[in-house]
Design an enzyme around this catalytic site. Structure first.
Site, mmCIF file in Angstrom:
data_model
loop_
_atom_site.group_PDB
_atom_site.id
_atom_site.type_symbol
_atom_site.label_atom_id
_atom_site.label_comp_id
_atom_site.label_asym_id
_atom_site.label_seq_id
_atom_site.Cartn_x
_atom_site.Cartn_y
_atom_site.Cartn_z
ATOM 1 N N ASP A 37 0.883 -1.140 -0.391
ATOM 2 C CA ASP A 37 0.210 0.376 0.051
ATOM 3 C C ASP A 37 1.055 0.951 -0.170
ATOM 4 O O ASP A 37 0.874 2.069 0.678
ATOM 5 C CB ASP A 37 -0.743 0.229 0.690
ATOM 6 N N GLU A 210 -12.688 -1.150 -7.398
ATOM 7 C CA GLU A 210 -12.863 -1.679 -6.284
ATOM 8 C C GLU A 210 -11.956 -0.690 -4.823
ATOM 9 O O GLU A 210 -13.023 -1.304 -3.952
ATOM 10 C CB GLU A 210 -11.361 -3.148 -6.127
#
Length: 441
Positions: A37, A210
């Site tokens: 991330d 998403e």
């Protein structure tokens, strides 16, 4: 001090950028732990990347994530490990797992780290430094709207208005106040239309959006880069002429690849180049719960659209070269084998758990007309070992060997030095560690 003395410390391995050279980094950019991330932030003359951290031991066959890490670079290939920027312990309300995808931004001399905690909302930590320490001023979540409260992305527009977007499977936003720890108005839900976010290839929901939004503005175009579904994820983007839409779908940027069922984008411009950060599963034992942050350089098309960007092992070209005649942290690394990093008693981080045959590679070191000596700040609770200085590979030309003796403790530091010979021009520098004990220094 003579400017021909080569200063590269083991506790602090020594850097600066000048000159021009085309050499490439290595992906993943962090090899000592699993990271995911990526959230890049340009501040001053460096890029800072905040990451989540996948623990080595996976609990309950699910994401096991308890802190956030910080790395920085001036040349996009040699990355300095600043250690843990923050952890779940910084939030009294957070629990013991679920430190998911963060983002940091600077404003008015402060740094704001937006931290999603799985099923507990989005918190915000504040610091005077990009490295922390960060403090939970609110003592509660900034956002506690639904179980979709993950993956915050924050951007300050030209008029000073700040926006926070987030969400999976929905996409939300609020307008942040100037204090960056509160917001005005309601939480707004972005309409997820096929025109705005692309057609999904299965029927579990209408669009490809998403999670993992990354919101920014470039040349008067607002971009929403995101992880697209179905699983396994790709990276795609949409654009708008305004900060709150309406959004128009662009295309897939990075097709599904890399061995992780998730992906997560971060996009910045730095020193005239454009970069896409992402994660994959490229390290040993990698997978969906053991991910690794990578970066690629790319060029926008003339109309501002994205090209296709594929994952590579080589990563981006180095910006300039590294100056070995100034103090540089040992945890400034392009690639490593075997070593780990830890907090140092003299401040910052140090490289440790060194065993025979381990090494650190530093990319594109500019020795100029020649280095004459090498200095290292070292500590050893055993009998020490040797630092072999080699050019261009772990078995390359040996230009010096630094003897490290026992100091009486793993955090009892001293300075050792050795002569250096035949180090001229630009080379990758390998610090290869040799000796007979289990842990050397």
């Amino acid at each position: 001090m003579n400017n021909k003395i080569l200063l590269i410390t083991i506790m602090e391995l020594l850097i600066m950028i000048f000159g021009v050279l085309t050499c490439f980094g290595d992906n993943p950019i962090v090899q000592t732990i699993y990271t995911a991330d990526p959230a890049p932030m340009v501040y001053g003359d460096r890029v800072y990347v905040y990451t989540s951290h996948d623990e080595d031991v996976i609990e309950d066959n699910f994401f096991t994530m308890k802190d956030w890490r910080c790395y920085s670079s001036a040349d996009m290939v040699n990355w300095t490990d600043h250690g843990m920027a923050a952890s779940l312990d910084d939030f009294s309300w957070a629990g013991t797992n679920g430190a998911w995808a963060p983002q940091c931004i600077s404003r008015n001399g402060k740094f704001y780290l937006y931290c999603p905690i799985h099923l507990n909302g989005i918190g915000v930590l504040v610091s005077d430094s990009p490295y922390g320490p960060f403090t939970d001023i609110l003592g509660k979540p900034l956002i506690n709207n639904s179980t979709a409260d993950i993956d915050p992305t924050v951007f300050i527009d030209d008029d000073g208005q700040a926006y926070l977007y987030w969400g999976n499977p929905n996409l939300y936003y609020v307008k942040l106040n100037e204090d960056m720890i509160s917001y005005s108005g309601n939480i707004e839900t972005v309409p997820l239309t096929v025109a705005g976010f692309g057609q999904r290839t299965d029927d579990d929901r209408p669009t490809s959006y998403e999670e993992g939004p990354w919101f920014y503005k470039r040349n008067n175009i607002y971009y929403m880069v995101f992880a697209g579904g179905p699983i396994s994820e790709h990276i795609a983007y949409s654009t708008s002429t305004g900060p709150t839409g309406p959004w128009t779908y662009g295309s897939v940027i990075m097709p599904t690849q890399g061995g992780s069922f998730t992906n997560h984008p971060g996009v910045v411009d730095f020193k005239g180049k454009s970069y896409l950060f992402y994660h994959n599963a490229a390290l040993p034992d990698g997978g969906g719960f053991h991910r690794s942050v990578c970066v690629e350089e790319f060029e926008y098309n003339s109309d501002g659209s994205f090209p296709t960007v594929n994952m590579t092992e080589s990563g981006p070209a180095q910006l300039g070269t590294l100056n070995p005649y100034v103090r540089t942290e040992a945890e400034t690394i392009c690639w490593e084998s075997g070593i780990e990093t830890e907090e140092c008693s003299e401040g910052g981080m140090n490289v440790g758990y060194i065993q025979n045959g381990d090494y650190i590679k530093v990319k594109g070191v500019n020795f100029g007309n020649g280095a004459e000596s090498f200095e290292a700040r070292v500590a050893s609770a055993t009998s020490g070992g040797y630092i072999e200085l080699r050019l261009d590979s772990p078995t390359g030309m040996l230009i010096g060997t630094c003897v490290v003796s026992g100091t009486g403790g793993w955090q009892l530091w001293t300075t050792e030095s050795c002569e250096v010979d035949s180090a001229t021009g630009v080379h990758d520098l390998y610090l290869k560690f040799v000796g007979g004990n289990d842990y050397l220094f």
